[in-house]
Write an enzyme that holds these catalytic residues in place. Structure first.
Site, PDB file in Angstrom:
ATOM      1  CB  SER A 135      -0.863  -0.033   1.260  1.00  0.00           C
ATOM      2  OG  SER A 135      -1.604   1.146   1.374  1.00  0.00           O
ATOM      3  CE  LYS A 161      -4.568  -0.175   0.190  1.00  0.00           C
ATOM      4  NZ  LYS A 161      -5.130  -1.034   1.264  1.00  0.00           N
ATOM      5  CE  LYS A 163      -4.083   3.586   2.152  1.00  0.00           C
ATOM      6  NZ  LYS A 163      -5.333   3.054   2.738  1.00  0.00           N
ATOM      7  CG  ASP A 188      -7.765   1.939   0.516  1.00  0.00           C
ATOM      8  OD1 ASP A 188      -8.935   2.371   0.593  1.00  0.00           O
ATOM      9  OD2 ASP A 188      -7.173   1.394   1.468  1.00  0.00           O
ATOM     10  CD  GLU A 213      -8.573  -1.359   0.456  1.00  0.00           C
ATOM     11  OE1 GLU A 213      -7.625  -1.619  -0.320  1.00  0.00           O
ATOM     12  OE2 GLU A 213      -8.449  -1.361   1.684  1.00  0.00           O
ATOM     13  CG  ASP A 238     -10.343  -1.601   4.794  1.00  0.00           C
ATOM     14  OD1 ASP A 238     -10.633  -2.129   5.876  1.00  0.00           O
ATOM     15  OD2 ASP A 238      -9.272  -0.954   4.646  1.00  0.00           O
ATOM     16  CE  LYS A 262      -7.093  -2.686   6.658  1.00  0.00           C
ATOM     17  NZ  LYS A 262      -7.404  -1.238   6.589  1.00  0.00           N
ATOM     18  N   GLY A 290      -3.680  -4.300   6.059  1.00  0.00           N
ATOM     19  CA  GLY A 290      -2.691  -3.937   7.080  1.00  0.00           C
ATOM     20  C   GLY A 290      -3.080  -2.632   7.741  1.00  0.00           C
TER      21      GLY A 290
END
Ligand code: OSB
Ligand code: MG
Length: 373
Positions: A135, A161, A163, A188, A213, A238, A262, A290
């Site tokens: 990420s 991934k 952000k 995400d 995400e 998520d 998670k 994570g």
């Protein structure tokens, strides 16, 4: 198991570099650890609550309070036979899933040691290696963003991934896809968009992302379901998935086609396994998310990721991406193929560096089971 003591600690640990998401930057982590002594063994749990109530409504301070005042006394008095008993022991306390997970996961850790089996086996894991992605936080410039992607691909990571947020999405995906047309790429948003952005989000389809995400509200299934109908790209939830029922609702409503698990967010290993199982029964792949964990949470994530339906690379990455010195030994390492070996020794499979933990501790409180009797 007969519990002797539960010690709660807060550690102060600076990240190697700030991690930026749509809710802001994290520079220093306040790490909450549970150390549970029972039957001559020591189990560890990490509470993944944040410094601020941005990702979820829990924080390090709410978790401390709820663990000390409610959960730890209940657990110490219950002497659970196994980790799977914890949700029942904690059932009167509503919410506070990250606080519950920190304790429950320490119980699973002790149980694996007592049985002399690796945590992966106790959880029902089947993989000897897990596939790793990264990420990557929002960077100050596009050049810096590309340099981060380049570095992580060179390190072997199988999925990138990014952000994202309004104003930091299409231009970034465009630049990354131009240089790396074929990599597994996802994004995400941590709830940064609204339904009015649906056409804009649909324009991400051209980048052939593996998933988008949590584009919308952290507590929503309905509007994600409306959005999913307008996208070719899979939505992954998520924040919205708190338990097995949420997973079931989201799958049945077609709010997502992929689920991020998670164990802190869902309240511990028992519920994480339940979410995994319900997704597997319905043909929905999962991967392990994570929360900028130290090696303790990370080792638990490695074990969880060995379950059969974790078929997509997770956000479980090397210790050194976040910490100059991790509190476990050996540190979590990722191979040039982007894999982590799942430890096959009893328990979590990584030693806790107790001297280092002690040095980093800024706050500590212990409860002894006898005092409660
Ligand atoms: O949404 O997955 C998330 C970190 C903190 C809070 C939320 C998230 C994240 C990450 C980092 O994406 C994942 C990691 O620990 O590497
Ligand atoms: Mg996320």
């Amino acid at each position: 198991m007969k519990i002797d003591s539960i010690t709660l600690r807060e550690l102060s640990m600076p990240l190697v570099k700030p991690f930026v998401t749509s809710f802001g930057a994290t520079t220093d982590r306040r790490i909450l650890l549970v150390e549970l002594k029972a039957e001559g063994y020591t189990g560890w749990g990490e509470c993944v609550a944040g410094e601020h109530p941005y990702f979820s409504d829990e924080t390090v301070d709410t978790a401390w309070l709820v663990i000390m005042q409610e959960l730890a006394p209940e657990l110490a008095a219950a002497d659970p036979e196994h980790g799977g008993k914890c949700p029942g022991i904690f059932r009167q306390v509503r919410g506070h899933r990250m606080a519950k997970a920190a304790l429950e996961n320490a119980v699973w850790d002790v149980e694996a040691q007592m049985k002399g089996i690796p945590l992966t086996e106790l959880l029902g894991g089947v993989r000897e290696t897990i596939a790793c992605g990264v990420s990557i936080g929002i960077q100050p410039t596009l050049e810096a963003q590309l340099a981060e992607v380049e570095k992580e691909l060179a390190a072997g990571y199988q999925r990138i991934k990014l952000k994202c947020k309004p104003g930091w999405d299409v231009k970034v995906f465009e630049a990354v896809r131009k240089r790396w047309p074929d990599i597994l790429l996802s994004c995400d948003a941590n709830s940064a968009y609204r339904l009015k952005d649906a056409d804009h989000i649909a324009s991400f389809d051209q980048f052939e992302l593996l998933m988008i995400e949590q584009p919308l509200w952290a507590d929503d299934f309905y509007f994600h379901s409306m959005l999913q109908k307008r996208l070719e790209t899979a939505i992954c939830l998520d924040e919205s998935i708190r338990n097995r029922r949420d997973a079931l609702a989201a799958i049945d409503m077609e709010s997502c086609r992929i689920i991020n698990i998670k164990n802190g967010r869902v309240g511990g290993f028992s519920e994480a396994i339940a979410v995994h199982n319900v997704a597997q029964e319905r043909g929905i792949p999962v991967w392990c998310g994570g929360m900028l964990e130290t090696g303790i949470g990370r080792s638990h994530n490695v074990a969880l990721s060995s379950l059969p339906n974790f078929t997509l690379p997770g956000d479980v990455s090397a210790s050194k991406r976040y910490w100059t010195e991790d509190i476990i030994e050996p540190a979590v390492e990722v191979s040039a193929e982007g894999e982590i070996l799942v430890p096959q020794t009893p328990g979590r499979g990584y030693e806790v560096r107790t001297d280092l933990v002690e040095r980093l501790t800024v706050r500590k409180e212990e409860i002894r089971a006898l005092a409660l009797a």
